[in-house]
Write a protein that holds these residues in place. Structure first.
Motif, PDB file in Angstrom:
ATOM      1  N   THR A 112      -9.757  -2.092  -1.968  1.00 37.02           N
ATOM      2  CA  THR A 112      -8.418  -2.689  -2.802  1.00 37.02           C
ATOM      3  C   THR A 112      -7.322  -1.297  -2.937  1.00 37.02           C
ATOM      4  OG1 THR A 112      -9.549  -4.021  -4.259  1.00 37.02           O
ATOM      5  CG2 THR A 112      -7.298  -3.602  -4.489  1.00 37.02           C
ATOM      6  N   LEU A 113      -6.151  -1.804  -2.659  1.00 36.49           N
ATOM      7  CA  LEU A 113      -4.790  -0.604  -2.939  1.00 36.49           C
ATOM      8  C   LEU A 113      -4.301  -1.035  -4.144  1.00 36.49           C
ATOM      9  CD1 LEU A 113      -2.836   1.340  -1.876  1.00 36.49           C
ATOM     10  CD2 LEU A 113      -1.738  -0.258  -0.614  1.00 36.49           C
ATOM     11  N   GLU A 114      -4.001  -0.270  -5.094  1.00 44.06           N
ATOM     12  CA  GLU A 114      -3.367  -0.469  -6.331  1.00 44.06           C
ATOM     13  C   GLU A 114      -2.105   0.253  -6.439  1.00 44.06           C
ATOM     14  OE1 GLU A 114      -4.184   0.206 -10.700  1.00 44.06           O
ATOM     15  OE2 GLU A 114      -5.882  -0.891  -9.837  1.00 44.06           O
ATOM     16  N   ILE A 115      -0.828  -0.412  -6.403  1.00 42.45           N
ATOM     17  CA  ILE A 115       0.373   0.384  -6.642  1.00 42.45           C
ATOM     18  C   ILE A 115       0.780  -0.049  -8.130  1.00 42.45           C
ATOM     19  CG2 ILE A 115       2.520   0.879  -5.809  1.00 42.45           C
ATOM     20  CD1 ILE A 115       1.614  -0.255  -3.178  1.00 42.45           C
ATOM     21  N   GLY A 116       0.997   0.923  -8.887  1.00 37.93           N
ATOM     22  CA  GLY A 116       1.337   0.342 -10.246  1.00 37.93           C
ATOM     23  C   GLY A 116       0.416  -0.386 -10.819  1.00 37.93           C
ATOM     24  N   SER A 117       0.730  -1.450 -11.311  1.00 39.83           N
ATOM     25  CA  SER A 117      -0.144  -2.682 -11.998  1.00 39.83           C
ATOM     26  C   SER A 117      -0.631  -3.745 -11.050  1.00 39.83           C
ATOM     27  CB  SER A 117       0.338  -3.013 -13.295  1.00 39.83           C
ATOM     28  OG  SER A 117       1.775  -3.814 -12.994  1.00 39.83           O
ATOM     29  N   ARG A 118      -0.178  -3.580  -9.927  1.00 44.43           N
ATOM     30  CA  ARG A 118      -0.384  -4.527  -8.582  1.00 44.43           C
ATOM     31  C   ARG A 118      -1.336  -4.317  -7.876  1.00 44.43           C
ATOM     32  NH1 ARG A 118       4.161  -8.511  -7.622  1.00 44.43           N
ATOM     33  NH2 ARG A 118       5.642  -8.380  -9.475  1.00 44.43           N
ATOM     34  N   GLN A 119      -2.280  -5.197  -7.710  1.00 43.19           N
ATOM     35  CA  GLN A 119      -3.353  -4.809  -6.714  1.00 43.19           C
ATOM     36  C   GLN A 119      -3.245  -5.691  -5.380  1.00 43.19           C
ATOM     37  OE1 GLN A 119      -6.724  -5.972  -9.167  1.00 43.19           O
ATOM     38  NE2 GLN A 119      -6.520  -4.097 -10.449  1.00 43.19           N
ATOM     39  N   TYR A 120      -3.636  -5.199  -4.252  1.00 49.01           N
ATOM     40  CA  TYR A 120      -3.763  -5.617  -2.896  1.00 49.01           C
ATOM     41  C   TYR A 120      -5.139  -5.464  -2.111  1.00 49.01           C
ATOM     42  CZ  TYR A 120       1.322  -5.256  -4.020  1.00 49.01           C
ATOM     43  OH  TYR A 120       2.568  -5.367  -4.609  1.00 49.01           O
ATOM     44  N   PRO A 121      -5.840  -6.458  -2.375  1.00 51.13           N
ATOM     45  CA  PRO A 121      -7.215  -6.450  -1.558  1.00 51.13           C
ATOM     46  C   PRO A 121      -6.745  -6.070  -0.056  1.00 51.13           C
ATOM     47  CG  PRO A 121      -7.098  -8.256  -2.750  1.00 51.13           C
ATOM     48  CD  PRO A 121      -5.726  -7.785  -2.745  1.00 51.13           C
ATOM     49  N   PHE A 122      -7.828  -5.384   0.564  1.00 52.21           N
ATOM     50  CA  PHE A 122      -7.684  -5.163   1.839  1.00 52.21           C
ATOM     51  C   PHE A 122      -7.477  -6.402   2.926  1.00 52.21           C
ATOM     52  CE2 PHE A 122      -9.111  -0.553   1.525  1.00 52.21           C
ATOM     53  CZ  PHE A 122      -7.960  -0.067   1.214  1.00 52.21           C
ATOM     54  N   ASP A 123      -8.271  -7.254   2.557  1.00 54.89           N
ATOM     55  CA  ASP A 123      -8.026  -8.734   2.919  1.00 54.89           C
ATOM     56  C   ASP A 123      -6.738  -9.304   3.166  1.00 54.89           C
ATOM     57  OD1 ASP A 123     -10.996  -8.649   3.255  1.00 54.89           O
ATOM     58  OD2 ASP A 123     -11.259  -9.987   1.508  1.00 54.89           O
ATOM     59  N   GLN A 124      -5.681  -8.887   2.087  1.00 48.76           N
ATOM     60  CA  GLN A 124      -4.535  -9.324   2.434  1.00 48.76           C
ATOM     61  C   GLN A 124      -3.521  -8.139   3.202  1.00 48.76           C
ATOM     62  OE1 GLN A 124      -3.122  -9.450  -1.726  1.00 48.76           O
ATOM     63  NE2 GLN A 124      -4.456 -11.289  -2.191  1.00 48.76           N
ATOM     64  N   ILE A 125      -3.992  -7.239   3.536  1.00 43.27           N
ATOM     65  CA  ILE A 125      -3.026  -6.203   4.246  1.00 43.27           C
ATOM     66  C   ILE A 125      -3.309  -6.459   5.583  1.00 43.27           C
ATOM     67  CG2 ILE A 125      -2.742  -3.875   4.701  1.00 43.27           C
ATOM     68  CD1 ILE A 125      -3.691  -3.261   1.849  1.00 43.27           C
ATOM     69  N   LYS A 126      -2.441  -6.475   6.428  1.00 43.46           N
ATOM     70  CA  LYS A 126      -2.162  -6.845   7.973  1.00 43.46           C
ATOM     71  C   LYS A 126      -2.037  -5.507   8.561  1.00 43.46           C
ATOM     72  CE  LYS A 126       0.461  -9.759  11.028  1.00 43.46           C
ATOM     73  NZ  LYS A 126       1.591 -10.628  11.192  1.00 43.46           N
ATOM     74  N   ARG A 127      -1.312  -4.730   8.123  1.00 44.07           N
ATOM     75  CA  ARG A 127      -0.876  -3.566   9.210  1.00 44.07           C
ATOM     76  C   ARG A 127      -0.574  -2.437   8.231  1.00 44.07           C
ATOM     77  NH1 ARG A 127       1.194  -5.464  13.765  1.00 44.07           N
ATOM     78  NH2 ARG A 127       2.822  -6.273  12.356  1.00 44.07           N
ATOM     79  N   ILE A 128      -0.844  -1.101   8.585  1.00 45.81           N
ATOM     80  CA  ILE A 128      -0.223   0.111   7.889  1.00 45.81           C
ATOM     81  C   ILE A 128       0.227   0.980   8.956  1.00 45.81           C
ATOM     82  CG2 ILE A 128      -1.050   2.167   6.412  1.00 45.81           C
ATOM     83  CD1 ILE A 128      -3.345   0.388   5.489  1.00 45.81           C
ATOM     84  N   SER A 129       1.421   1.288   8.723  1.00 47.86           N
ATOM     85  CA  SER A 129       1.989   2.338   9.647  1.00 47.86           C
ATOM     86  C   SER A 129       3.014   3.308   8.878  1.00 47.86           C
ATOM     87  CB  SER A 129       2.841   1.475  10.630  1.00 47.86           C
ATOM     88  OG  SER A 129       3.967   0.732  10.101  1.00 47.86           O
ATOM     89  N   ARG A 130       3.577   4.071   9.557  1.00 42.69           N
ATOM     90  CA  ARG A 130       4.565   4.953   9.024  1.00 42.69           C
ATOM     91  C   ARG A 130       5.683   5.444  10.057  1.00 42.69           C
ATOM     92  NH1 ARG A 130       1.393  10.693   8.074  1.00 42.69           N
ATOM     93  NH2 ARG A 130       0.344  10.808  10.215  1.00 42.69           N
ATOM     94  N   GLU A 131       6.850   5.792   9.520  1.00 36.21           N
ATOM     95  CA  GLU A 131       7.778   6.004  10.489  1.00 36.21           C
ATOM     96  C   GLU A 131       8.742   7.156   9.712  1.00 36.21           C
ATOM     97  OE1 GLU A 131      11.885   3.406  11.623  1.00 36.21           O
ATOM     98  OE2 GLU A 131       9.877   2.448  11.761  1.00 36.21           O
ATOM     99  N   ASP A 132       9.450   8.021  10.504  1.00 33.83           N
ATOM    100  CA  ASP A 132      10.393   8.930  10.031  1.00 33.83           C
ATOM    101  C   ASP A 132      11.737   8.414  10.260  1.00 33.83           C
ATOM    102  OD1 ASP A 132      10.520  11.461   9.112  1.00 33.83           O
ATOM    103  OD2 ASP A 132      10.857  12.438  10.863  1.00 33.83           O
ATOM    104  N   ASP A 133      12.427   8.351   9.020  1.00 33.16           N
ATOM    105  CA  ASP A 133      13.844   7.686   8.946  1.00 33.16           C
ATOM    106  C   ASP A 133      14.714   9.257   8.985  1.00 33.16           C
ATOM    107  OD1 ASP A 133      15.940   6.216   9.010  1.00 33.16           O
ATOM    108  OD2 ASP A 133      16.268   6.378   6.542  1.00 33.16           O
TER     109      ASP A 133
END
Length: 161
Positions: A86-107
């Motif tokens: 699971t990923l938890e940001i603040g009080s919200r939780q996102y199970p890895f099953d709900q995550i489609k893709r993780i990426s990063r970009e330089d703006d």
């Protein structure tokens, strides 16, 4: 949720600074507005007092908005915790099953005068969910490189590519 892998705290307290500056200004300006409207013997005629109260009102509304939106940003910028599933940001939780893709970009923000010169650069971490929602974490708020590496490792260990 299973065991905690890593915790990332927000690194920037800029929002809290602007929140307290805006709140202080708003309180002072709302008090000044009440005093200008109440005190008719301030040495100003009616038109000058109304013009001054209009200017103070606009400044008070602006500083109140600054305090509100800075406070809102402070509430939205929470601690990021990475668990094994699971990923938890603040009080919200996102199970890895709900995550489609993780990426990063330089703006990169380029100079108007010389487009080959980069004025500022911000690294953005994108987390795309299965339902189409996109979560964006900025290097202005978090250490995105170690966060990305830890999250990518945990995500791959969970069974995603």
């Amino acid at each position: 949720m299973s065991n905690l892998i890593k915790t990332f705290e927000p690194v920037n307290s800029n929002n809290s600074d602007w929140f307290y500056i805006g709140l202080s200004l708003a309180l002072i300006l709302w008090g000044l507005l009440a005093w200008v409207l109440k005190n008719k013997r301030a040495g100003l005629d009616h038109k000058q007092r109304m013009l001054l109260s209009l200017l103070v009102f606009i400044a008070a509304i602006t500083s109140s908005g600054m305090a509100f939106f800075s406070g809102w940003a402070m509430l939205k910028t929470g601690t990021v915790k990475i668990y094994a599933d699971t990923l938890e940001i603040g009080s919200r939780q996102y199970p890895f099953d709900q995550i489609k893709r993780i990426s990063r970009e330089d703006d990169r923000q380029h100079s108007i005068v010389n487009p080959s010169v980069v004025k500022s650069s911000t690294e953005l971490l994108f987390i795309e969910l299965q339902n189409g929602k996109l979560l964006v974490l900025s290097s202005q708020d978090y250490q995105t490189s170690p966060l990305f590496n830890s999250l990518k490792t945990a995500f791959e260990n969970y069974g995603h590519d």
